[in-house]
Design a protein around this motif. Structure first.
Motif, PDB file in Angstrom:
ATOM      1  N   GLU A 239       0.512  -1.149   0.384  1.00 42.92           N
ATOM      2  CA  GLU A 239       0.194  -0.041   0.103  1.00 42.92           C
ATOM      3  C   GLU A 239       0.787   0.948   0.206  1.00 42.92           C
ATOM      4  N   SER A 240       0.159   2.361  -0.878  1.00 43.97           N
ATOM      5  CA  SER A 240       1.441   2.871  -0.823  1.00 43.97           C
ATOM      6  C   SER A 240       1.276   4.384   0.005  1.00 43.97           C
ATOM      7  N   ALA A 241       1.886   4.796   0.661  1.00 43.35           N
ATOM      8  CA  ALA A 241       1.401   6.479   1.606  1.00 43.35           C
ATOM      9  C   ALA A 241       1.234   7.432   1.172  1.00 43.35           C
ATOM     10  N   ARG A 242       0.215   7.531   1.849  1.00 42.92           N
ATOM     11  CA  ARG A 242      -0.450   9.153   1.127  1.00 42.92           C
ATOM     12  C   ARG A 242       0.631  10.498   1.208  1.00 42.92           C
ATOM     13  N   THR A 243       1.092  11.280   0.045  1.00 44.38           N
ATOM     14  CA  THR A 243       1.320  12.193   0.038  1.00 44.38           C
ATOM     15  C   THR A 243       0.473  13.419   1.186  1.00 44.38           C
ATOM     16  N   GLU A 244      -0.540  14.039   1.398  1.00 43.89           N
ATOM     17  CA  GLU A 244      -1.213  14.180   1.477  1.00 43.89           C
ATOM     18  C   GLU A 244      -2.715  14.380   1.901  1.00 43.89           C
ATOM     19  N   PRO A 245      -2.739  14.749   3.352  1.00 45.46           N
ATOM     20  CA  PRO A 245      -3.648  13.732   4.039  1.00 45.46           C
ATOM     21  C   PRO A 245      -4.935  14.293   3.324  1.00 45.46           C
ATOM     22  N   THR A 246      -6.674  13.733   3.702  1.00 45.48           N
ATOM     23  CA  THR A 246      -7.740  13.805   3.552  1.00 45.48           C
ATOM     24  C   THR A 246      -8.177  15.056   4.090  1.00 45.48           C
ATOM     25  N   LEU A 247      -9.027  15.954   3.468  1.00 43.02           N
ATOM     26  CA  LEU A 247      -9.331  17.085   3.941  1.00 43.02           C
ATOM     27  C   LEU A 247     -10.384  17.279   4.546  1.00 43.02           C
ATOM     28  N   GLN A 248     -10.284  16.981   6.331  1.00 42.38           N
ATOM     29  CA  GLN A 248     -11.423  17.082   6.738  1.00 42.38           C
ATOM     30  C   GLN A 248     -12.758  17.620   6.813  1.00 42.38           C
ATOM     31  N   PRO A 249     -14.186  17.170   6.804  1.00 44.97           N
ATOM     32  CA  PRO A 249     -15.386  17.990   6.484  1.00 44.97           C
ATOM     33  C   PRO A 249     -15.088  18.619   7.379  1.00 44.97           C
ATOM     34  N   LYS A 250     -15.847  20.477   6.936  1.00 44.91           N
ATOM     35  CA  LYS A 250     -15.407  21.403   8.276  1.00 44.91           C
ATOM     36  C   LYS A 250     -16.526  22.593   7.437  1.00 44.91           C
ATOM     37  N   LYS A 251     -17.291  22.682   8.552  1.00 38.72           N
ATOM     38  CA  LYS A 251     -19.102  23.437   7.875  1.00 38.72           C
ATOM     39  C   LYS A 251     -18.054  24.978   7.282  1.00 38.72           C
ATOM     40  N   GLY A 252     -18.260  25.011   6.508  1.00 41.31           N
ATOM     41  CA  GLY A 252     -17.690  26.438   5.502  1.00 41.31           C
ATOM     42  C   GLY A 252     -16.750  26.441   4.713  1.00 41.31           C
ATOM     43  N   ILE A 253     -16.709  25.444   5.156  1.00 49.38           N
ATOM     44  CA  ILE A 253     -14.693  25.432   3.715  1.00 49.38           C
ATOM     45  C   ILE A 253     -15.840  25.887   2.253  1.00 49.38           C
ATOM     46  N   PHE A 254     -16.455  25.096   2.428  1.00 53.71           N
ATOM     47  CA  PHE A 254     -17.418  25.084   0.761  1.00 53.71           C
ATOM     48  C   PHE A 254     -18.001  26.345   0.790  1.00 53.71           C
ATOM     49  N   GLN A 255     -18.555  27.046  -0.741  1.00 51.63           N
ATOM     50  CA  GLN A 255     -19.934  28.071  -0.637  1.00 51.63           C
ATOM     51  C   GLN A 255     -21.050  26.969  -1.245  1.00 51.63           C
ATOM     52  N   LEU A 256     -22.252  27.407  -1.174  1.00 49.87           N
ATOM     53  CA  LEU A 256     -23.458  27.534  -2.305  1.00 49.87           C
ATOM     54  C   LEU A 256     -22.448  27.766  -3.686  1.00 49.87           C
ATOM     55  N   PRO A 257     -22.525  26.988  -4.578  1.00 52.77           N
ATOM     56  CA  PRO A 257     -22.555  27.239  -6.095  1.00 52.77           C
ATOM     57  C   PRO A 257     -23.344  28.360  -6.647  1.00 52.77           C
ATOM     58  N   LEU A 258     -24.265  28.067  -6.053  1.00 47.25           N
ATOM     59  CA  LEU A 258     -25.579  29.241  -6.716  1.00 47.25           C
ATOM     60  C   LEU A 258     -26.738  29.411  -5.709  1.00 47.25           C
ATOM     61  N   LYS A 259     -26.687  30.511  -5.992  1.00 49.22           N
ATOM     62  CA  LYS A 259     -28.924  30.609  -4.258  1.00 49.22           C
ATOM     63  C   LYS A 259     -29.997  30.534  -5.523  1.00 49.22           C
ATOM     64  N   GLY A 260     -30.633  28.942  -4.910  1.00 50.78           N
ATOM     65  CA  GLY A 260     -31.999  28.717  -5.975  1.00 50.78           C
ATOM     66  C   GLY A 260     -32.185  27.421  -4.762  1.00 50.78           C
ATOM     67  N   SER A 261     -33.744  26.910  -5.452  1.00 46.90           N
ATOM     68  CA  SER A 261     -34.496  26.032  -4.264  1.00 46.90           C
ATOM     69  C   SER A 261     -33.642  24.965  -4.711  1.00 46.90           C
ATOM     70  N   ILE A 262     -33.272  23.772  -3.412  1.00 40.59           N
ATOM     71  CA  ILE A 262     -32.927  22.627  -3.759  1.00 40.59           C
ATOM     72  C   ILE A 262     -34.082  21.977  -3.851  1.00 40.59           C
ATOM     73  N   ILE A 263     -33.712  20.940  -4.893  1.00 41.52           N
ATOM     74  CA  ILE A 263     -34.725  20.065  -5.506  1.00 41.52           C
ATOM     75  C   ILE A 263     -35.063  19.191  -5.160  1.00 41.52           C
ATOM     76  N   SER A 264     -33.673  18.485  -4.897  1.00 41.09           N
ATOM     77  CA  SER A 264     -33.514  16.827  -4.951  1.00 41.09           C
ATOM     78  C   SER A 264     -32.093  16.762  -3.276  1.00 41.09           C
ATOM     79  N   ASN A 265     -31.809  16.370  -2.192  1.00 40.52           N
ATOM     80  CA  ASN A 265     -31.065  16.492  -1.075  1.00 40.52           C
ATOM     81  C   ASN A 265     -30.025  15.332  -1.647  1.00 40.52           C
ATOM     82  N   TYR A 266     -29.165  15.178  -0.901  1.00 40.06           N
ATOM     83  CA  TYR A 266     -28.086  13.806  -1.210  1.00 40.06           C
ATOM     84  C   TYR A 266     -28.708  12.830  -0.076  1.00 40.06           C
ATOM     85  N   GLY A 267     -28.452  11.421  -0.880  1.00 39.39           N
ATOM     86  CA  GLY A 267     -29.223  10.659  -0.247  1.00 39.39           C
ATOM     87  C   GLY A 267     -29.722   9.703  -0.529  1.00 39.39           C
ATOM     88  N   GLN A 268     -30.416   8.656  -0.190  1.00 42.66           N
ATOM     89  CA  GLN A 268     -31.789   8.031  -0.839  1.00 42.66           C
ATOM     90  C   GLN A 268     -33.057   9.110  -0.749  1.00 42.66           C
TER      91      GLN A 268
END
Length: 139
Positions: A1-30
């Motif tokens: 198994e190869s060693a990771r050269t870069e750590p995996t970024l951990q989820p953190k609220k606010g790292i990303f911004q919503l790409p546009l303003k609009g109505s969410i018509i389908s959420n993540y998941g089932q």
């Protein structure tokens, strides 16, 4: 198994911004299919917006893929480092080039109906090590 050269970024609220303003018509998941007794897995969120509405980069990144993918239509994938990418699908127009560095909030494309969706929308995904995760853990 190869060693990771870069750590995996951990989820953190606010790292990303919503790409546009609009109505969410389908959420993540089932998601239960309307009128059918079946479920489908949505690997991201779908945001309804007018055709041609500006789509913005969720954060600083580099365009590592631009193209047409069955079911997704015209897409952009941005690499944010730490084995984390964001994916923007159903675009009517791509406004950046491969390997272009994108700033947070920069316009990268326009909302469309590519990929066979019935109404204009943006499909937005966050993927960690290639696997879709809930975007709301990052927004």
């Amino acid at each position: 198994e190869s060693a990771r050269t870069e750590p995996t970024l951990q989820p953190k609220k606010g790292i990303f911004q919503l790409p546009l303003k609009g109505s969410i018509i389908s959420n993540y998941g089932q998601q239960k299919q309307p009128g059918l007794n079946t479920y489908v897995f949505n690997s991201g969120i779908d945001i309804s917006a007018p055709l041609g509405e500006a789509v913005r980069g969720a954060s600083f990144g580099i365009a590592i893929y631009i193209g047409n993918v069955k079911g997704y239509g015209e897409i952009i994938i941005l690499d944010h480092g730490g084995n984390v990418v964001t994916l923007y699908a159903h675009l009517s127009k791509v406004l950046i080039k491969m390997n272009e560095q994108v700033t947070k909030g920069q316009i990268i494309g326009q909302v469309g109906t590519s990929g066979g969706v019935p109404t204009p929308r943006l499909h937005f995904e966050v993927r960690v090590e290639g696997k879709p995760v809930n975007p709301f853990d990052w927004l």
